[in-house]
Design an enzyme around this catalytic site. Structure first.
Site, short mmCIF file in Angstrom:
data_model
loop_
_atom_site.label_atom_id
_atom_site.label_comp_id
_atom_site.label_asym_id
_atom_site.label_seq_id
_atom_site.Cartn_x
_atom_site.Cartn_y
_atom_site.Cartn_z
CD GLU A 483 11.55 6.91 12.23
OE1 GLU A 483 11.86 5.71 12.00
OE2 GLU A 483 10.66 7.51 11.61
CD GLU A 549 11.30 10.64 9.21
OE1 GLU A 549 10.49 9.74 8.87
OE2 GLU A 549 12.47 10.40 9.52
#
Length: 881
Positions: A483, A549
């Protein structure tokens, strides 16, 4: 041995024809002591005469905590609240977990040109190394992700009795575990894993995994050491798994290190398919060169494919360097490799990447992986089991999350074996490395954005880890971080220089939810959701086109909970819409990161749980439905909305209760089998909103002349045929079939069951699927009205470690619903773990048998039995015939 044989053997040795073992591990006989209890220097401690009588047994590879656990100094930190009883390094100070480790080993000082090398494959975090009274590492050795090899030839004792002593220092800073992701974030100032300061799925690891955590080994070579070979395979064109193959190319380079004081000439060579490939080379004294061998063309190669698409064929070669005038190799490396080529393309329709293997487009069904064991207790057997579970879930990819580590070669060997593609993150996370404003972090975003402190060490470590794992065919992609991308002065050399030079064959994505991976047209972070969803949402609500995710829940069943939960805390969460997450939860559940986020709200339609066992079985109903629907929903929009999805997450390295298809003890729960069902290569399914049946074909060939059968069963077991028709489907496609018009009307009163089958033209079952539905008000009233059913089964051993269980439900019975088949120990009644089931949590239609095959590793003295119990079936235990 007779005298003639001995003479022959001695002659062969004198001619140099026999090669001795060239590498062995130092993995037992270690001792340790806290550094605070020893004031002597390493030069003194590493002398063979120095007494270790007051030292304790040490676990190497291992950490300080694994050693303390082995010696009974701490309780099992994975049980109950025990972890709170262990002092945290933030409070004790680093010296408390600074330890000396010592190992005596036998290795004679070599004669002639032979060299002896000492390798550490991983220490955490920094160390000083001493051997026989002398310091080995003249320069600082730090960083969790850095192998180091030392030439110890001149340091070995003349009598062969050697003492190795290592003092290991913890990370600095250790970070404060304040409940944030990575605690206060300062753990990320080190080039090390970040989860050890705590995350939302784990409590802090008290020593931050300080220790000699990976393998230590001795290697013996001639004057030239062959190291870091690199194998690249090129597979042009679009291939199929079967039939004759066009040619493929093999390109090999390797490093040669000359430890001698004079120039050495010789040949690097290997043999493949009976052909010798060689390159003459010279290496200057005390220098290292990289050698490129001639390309080799493999005729009709055996290709490596991801799971579900073909075989995982591998080749073996011995790459060696032979000095001119010598008969035996100075050094060699035994190498396994797979012939495959991976490419990526941008899909402008979905606005995301597509993955191609050997020219074929692969719809990605993946799982996010943290680490095999939070305390770094890695074994080949555990790796094999965990990766096999991922294969058994019909997944084809694993992503290594950036807050953990570069996975070990043994992990990649298992992925090669079972056909798992791998995305390997580097060691950054948005939480610790400054993507968001976070009041739990000590330093501001811009300061955290520069973590780790030592950027040169990051680049050195990255280069070394690339060399360690680049030959595995399962390794498919590199990712800059979780991320968040690395700082610019790390990202640019990593992307533009280091990876092209040391690998150059794999896709590199700057961070895990980058628009370069999957265009984030919905805003937000570019991944998720992570909570229980209405199953309709997976089908009807479009999310990111290649979601890195997306996940849900994962509480284990009763047998799983009792392994780490004290009896006093075996209290089910209670639904309360007026509190946070709508649940009242026991403190031990909360400590083990239970965040049902409305778990109970999804259980209540089945009826308020009576006790912990009732809660656990109803939780499995939710688990199964969540993960089946997740993968079915994504697959229903294959190439239309999505090019792939990766579940957050498929396993836990601790006794956490979040996101797991099997528990820490390797016991699968219903998540695994729901996901296995929804991820089938050829799959029949039903949209929960439209009640329209669909077929998914993940294969490379169209399928024609199939028979689709849809049946409804009411609560009493009465059957109604809803549809039967001939169907076909193109390759790599999802196809809609007509709606089941009568189904909604049949379900109104008490709900019921839908059974789908897909048969080939010979009547062989390609896929089946079984759904349970609530009534018109969304309640499963019918399930609670089901009569008890008497099911019978046989358990027959069909091979060593393989049992066939056949369940029979007599005609006239109701459906026997949601039966768990368990392999148990006849003496203890406990489950035998690990065990592999080709299906589970199965429902059996009246008059129709169901077969489940169980595989396991037999152990002496353990007599297996089979237990079957279900929603409306009491526990039955039988011996194996």
């Amino acid at each position: 041995m007779n005298r003639i044989s001995l003479i022959i053997l001695m002659s062969l040795v004198s001619l140099g024809i026999l090669q001795a073992q060239n590498r062995y591990e130092l993995n037992d006989g270690w001792k340790c002591i806290p550094s605070a209890k020893v004031k002597d220097a390493g030069t003194k401690i590493s002398a063979a005469s120095y007494s270790l009588s007051k030292w304790q047994k040490a676990v190497v590879p291992g950490t300080v905590l694994t050693t303390q656990l082995e010696n009974g100094e701490i309780p099992d930190p994975f049980y109950g609240m025990n972890n709170n009883r262990i002092p945290d390094i933030y409070n004790t100070g680093r010296e408390y977990y600074t330890y000396w480790f010592a190992k005596d080993f036998q290795e004679a000082k070599p004669q002639g040109d032979e060299q002896v090398w000492l390798t550490f494959r991983g220490i955490n975090y920094s160390c000083e190394i001493y051997l026989n009274g002398q310091k080995v590492n003249k320069e600082k050795y730090e960083g969790m992700f850095l192998r180091k090899t030392f030439n110890i030839t001149g340091l070995l004792a003349k009598d062969g009795k050697n003492r190795l002593a290592v003092i290991v220092y913890p990370p600095d800073p250790v970070g404060m575990p304040n409940g944030g992701q990575g605690g206060d974030g300062r753990i990320a100032k080190n080039v090390a894993h970040q989860y050890v300061a705590g995350w939302d799925w784990i409590q802090p690891i008290r020593d931050r995994n300080t220790g000699i955590w990976d393998k230590v080994y001795i290697e013996k070579t001639g004057v030239v050491n062959l190291k870091n070979p690199h194998i690249v395979t090129l597979v042009p064109g679009e291939r199929k798994p079967d039939g004759n193959q066009s040619e493929a190319a093999v390109k090999i380079t390797t490093e040669l290190q000359n430890a001698g004081n004079s120039k050495i000439s010789g040949t690097v060579k290997y043999t493949l398919n009976g052909h010798v490939v060689s390159q003459q080379v010279s290496v200057d004294a005390n220098s290292t060169v990289e050698v490129t061998l001639p390309d080799y063309t493999i005729k009709n190669p055996k290709l490596w494919w991801p799971s579900g698409y073909g075989k995982q064929d591998m080749y073996k070669i011995k790459l060696e360097f032979v000095e001119d005038g010598k008969q035996t190799a100075s050094d060699f490396e035994d190498i396994k490799f797979g012939v495959r080529e991976i490419e990526t393309k941008w899909n402008p329709f979905t606005r995301s990447k597509e993955i191609y293997v050997n020219g074929q487009r692969i719809f990605i069904k993946g799982g996010n992986w943290i680490i095999s064991d939070a305390m770094l207790r890695f074994t080949n057997e555990r790796y094999d089991t965990e990766i096999r579970y991922h294969r058994d879930m019909n997944l084809n990819l694993i992503r290594i999350w950036g807050g953990a580590l570069t996975e070990r070669p043994e992990f990649y060997e298992a992925c090669d074996k079972y056909g798992m593609l791998v995305i390997q993150d580097f060691w950054f996370s948005g939480d610790c490395n400054g993507r968001w404003l976070d009041p739990l972090k000590t330093e501001d975003q811009w300061t955290r954005r520069k973590y780790p402190d030592n950027h040169a060490l990051v680049l050195e470590s990255a280069a070394d880890m690339i060399k360690m794992i680049r030959n595995y065919p399962s390794l498919a992609m590199w990712c800059g971080g979780n991320e968040i991308m690395p700082p610019e002065d790390i990202l640019i050399p990593l992307r533009d220089s280091i990876l092209p030079r040391l690998d150059g064959t794999r896709w590199f994505i700057d961070y895990s939810n980058s628009d370069e991976w999957s265009y984030n047209f919905l805003g937000g972070n570019g991944d998720g959701p992570y909570t229980i969803q209405p199953i309709e949402s997976f089908w009807e609500n479009q999310t990111w086109p290649f979601n890195s995710e997306v996940g849900s829940v994962g509480v284990g069943d009763y047998e799983s909970l009792e392994r780490f939960m004290p009896k006093a805390n075996m209290i089910p969460p209670r639904y309360n819409p007026n509190v946070k997450f709508n649940e009242e939860v026991d403190s031990v559940w909360t400590y083990h990161t239970y965040t049902g986020v409305g778990y109970e709200g999804h259980i209540v339609p089945y009826g308020e749980p009576k006790d912990i066992k009732d809660f656990a079985i109803k939780a499995q109903l939710v688990n199964y439905n969540q993960y089946r629907a997740l993968m079915e929903g994504f697959s229903s929009h294959m190439w239309e909305w999505y090019t792939g999805t990766i579940i957050w997450k498929t396993q836990n390295p601790w006794t956490s209760m979040r996101g797991q298809m099997y528990d820490y003890y390797l016991d699968p729960n219903a998540c695994l089998f729901g996901l296995r069902k929804g991820s089938e290569k050829v799959h029949i399914m039903c949209n929960p909103v439209t009640k329209r049946t669909m077929i998914v074909n993940n294969g490379f060939e169209p399928i024609t002349d199939m028979m689709l059968i849809a049946k409804y069963y009411d609560i009493q077991g009465k059957e109604t045929l809803l549809n039967q028709e001939v169907a076909y489907i193109a390759a790599s496609d999802a196809k809609k079939i007509v709606p089941l018009a009568m189904l909604d009307d049949l379900l109104k009163a008490d709900g019921g069951f839908l059974y789908l089958q897909l048969l080939d033209k010979n009547g062989k079952q390609l896929s089946d699927n079984f759904y349970w539905y609530p009534n018109a008000e969304g309640k499963y009233t019918g399930l609670n009205k089901m009569a008890k059913a008497k099911i019978s089964f046989t358990a027959k051993a069909i091979a060593p470690g393989k049992i066939e269980v056949t369940l029979t439900n007599p005609a006239g019975n109701p459906v026997t619903f949601f039966n768990r088949v368990s392999l148990i120990d006849s003496k203890t009644g406990k489950r035998i773990l690990p065990a592999f089931y080709d299906d589970n949590y199965v429902s059996v239609m009246p008059g129709t048998p169901k077969t489940v095959v169980v595989e396991f590793n037999p152990e002496n003295g353990v007599v297996p039995q089979i237990e079957v119990k279900g929603w409306n079936v009491d526990s039955i235990v039988q011996n194996v015939k």
